[in-house]
Scaffold this motif. Structure first.
Motif, PDB file in Angstrom:
ATOM      1  N   GLN A   3       0.869  47.325 -33.358  1.00 35.05           N
ATOM      2  CA  GLN A   3       1.618  46.422 -34.221  1.00 35.05           C
ATOM      3  C   GLN A   3       1.617  45.002 -33.661  1.00 35.05           C
ATOM      4  O   GLN A   3       1.912  44.055 -34.381  1.00 35.05           O
ATOM      5  N   HIS A   4       1.254  44.831 -32.393  1.00 35.66           N
ATOM      6  CA  HIS A   4       1.216  43.511 -31.766  1.00 35.66           C
ATOM      7  C   HIS A   4      -0.181  42.889 -31.767  1.00 35.66           C
ATOM      8  O   HIS A   4      -0.366  41.811 -31.198  1.00 35.66           O
ATOM      9  N   PHE A   5      -1.151  43.524 -32.394  1.00 34.63           N
ATOM     10  CA  PHE A   5      -2.509  42.990 -32.409  1.00 34.63           C
ATOM     11  C   PHE A   5      -2.613  41.609 -33.068  1.00 34.63           C
ATOM     12  O   PHE A   5      -3.406  40.793 -32.612  1.00 34.63           O
ATOM     13  N   PRO A   6      -1.857  41.307 -34.125  1.00 32.07           N
ATOM     14  CA  PRO A   6      -1.998  39.954 -34.708  1.00 32.07           C
ATOM     15  C   PRO A   6      -1.687  38.827 -33.727  1.00 32.07           C
ATOM     16  O   PRO A   6      -2.363  37.803 -33.720  1.00 32.07           O
ATOM     17  N   VAL A   7      -0.694  39.000 -32.891  1.00 33.98           N
ATOM     18  CA  VAL A   7      -0.377  37.944 -31.928  1.00 33.98           C
ATOM     19  C   VAL A   7      -1.343  37.970 -30.740  1.00 33.98           C
ATOM     20  O   VAL A   7      -1.631  36.928 -30.148  1.00 33.98           O
ATOM     21  N   LEU A   8      -1.884  39.128 -30.408  1.00 28.04           N
ATOM     22  CA  LEU A   8      -2.858  39.207 -29.326  1.00 28.04           C
ATOM     23  C   LEU A   8      -4.147  38.478 -29.662  1.00 28.04           C
ATOM     24  O   LEU A   8      -4.851  38.012 -28.760  1.00 28.04           O
ATOM     25  N   LEU A   9      -4.454  38.348 -30.944  1.00 23.68           N
ATOM     26  CA  LEU A   9      -5.656  37.626 -31.352  1.00 23.68           C
ATOM     27  C   LEU A   9      -5.622  36.182 -30.872  1.00 23.68           C
ATOM     28  O   LEU A   9      -6.663  35.606 -30.551  1.00 23.68           O
ATOM     29  N   ALA A  10      -4.466  35.590 -30.822  1.00 22.10           N
ATOM     30  CA  ALA A  10      -4.348  34.206 -30.361  1.00 22.10           C
ATOM     31  C   ALA A  10      -4.080  34.120 -28.864  1.00 22.10           C
ATOM     32  O   ALA A  10      -4.579  33.227 -28.183  1.00 22.10           O
ATOM     33  N   ILE A  11      -3.311  35.051 -28.325  1.00 22.28           N
ATOM     34  CA  ILE A  11      -2.870  34.942 -26.941  1.00 22.28           C
ATOM     35  C   ILE A  11      -3.960  35.330 -25.938  1.00 22.28           C
ATOM     36  O   ILE A  11      -4.070  34.695 -24.879  1.00 22.28           O
ATOM     37  N   LEU A  12      -4.770  36.320 -26.229  1.00 22.20           N
ATOM     38  CA  LEU A  12      -5.796  36.746 -25.275  1.00 22.20           C
ATOM     39  C   LEU A  12      -6.784  35.633 -24.927  1.00 22.20           C
ATOM     40  O   LEU A  12      -6.963  35.323 -23.742  1.00 22.20           O
ATOM     41  N   PRO A  13      -7.445  35.001 -25.904  1.00 23.52           N
ATOM     42  CA  PRO A  13      -8.372  33.924 -25.518  1.00 23.52           C
ATOM     43  C   PRO A  13      -7.672  32.713 -24.898  1.00 23.52           C
ATOM     44  O   PRO A  13      -8.221  32.064 -24.007  1.00 23.52           O
ATOM     45  N   LEU A  14      -6.449  32.425 -25.342  1.00 26.84           N
ATOM     46  CA  LEU A  14      -5.720  31.297 -24.782  1.00 26.84           C
ATOM     47  C   LEU A  14      -5.402  31.520 -23.304  1.00 26.84           C
ATOM     48  O   LEU A  14      -5.620  30.635 -22.464  1.00 26.84           O
ATOM     49  N   CYS A  15      -4.898  32.685 -22.974  1.00 25.70           N
ATOM     50  CA  CYS A  15      -4.593  33.001 -21.569  1.00 25.70           C
ATOM     51  C   CYS A  15      -5.858  33.033 -20.723  1.00 25.70           C
ATOM     52  O   CYS A  15      -5.853  32.563 -19.574  1.00 25.70           O
ATOM     53  N   ALA A  16      -6.937  33.560 -21.276  1.00 24.70           N
ATOM     54  CA  ALA A  16      -8.188  33.608 -20.517  1.00 24.70           C
ATOM     55  C   ALA A  16      -8.725  32.206 -20.269  1.00 24.70           C
ATOM     56  O   ALA A  16      -9.236  31.916 -19.183  1.00 24.70           O
ATOM     57  N   ALA A  17      -8.595  31.322 -21.241  1.00 22.81           N
ATOM     58  CA  ALA A  17      -9.056  29.943 -21.055  1.00 22.81           C
ATOM     59  C   ALA A  17      -8.229  29.222 -19.999  1.00 22.81           C
ATOM     60  O   ALA A  17      -8.755  28.412 -19.237  1.00 22.81           O
TER      61      ALA A  17
END
Length: 73
Positions: A3-17
């Motif tokens: 259920q948290h996948f929509p927010v992970l779409l933005a947070i994963l690449p941002l944190c990795a960058a």
């Protein structure tokens, strides 16, 4: 967790960058692999969200459990 996948779409690449220069400081290739891994995970999350939307229609995700007039949906 899905259920948290929509927010992970933005947070994963941002944190990795943001963490990539730190990881690259210790190992030349670690930052590259961190970004590649996070983009792969974001791709899998987006495929899961696509399947969910195709099955059940529009999904609504409230950021921080605040209702839409005050929070982000």
């Amino acid at each position: 967790m899905s259920q948290h996948f929509p927010v992970l779409l933005a947070i994963l690449p941002l944190c990795a960058a943001l963490l990539s220069p730190l990881f690259s400081y210790f190992s030349k290739n670690a930052g590259k692999w961190l970004v590649i891994t996070s983009l792969g995970a974001a791709f899998l999350c987006s495929v899961s969200v696509l399947i969910t939307v195709l099955d059940s229609g529009t999904i609504h995700y409230w950021m921080g459990n605040w209702p839409p007039p005050f929070g982000i949906e």
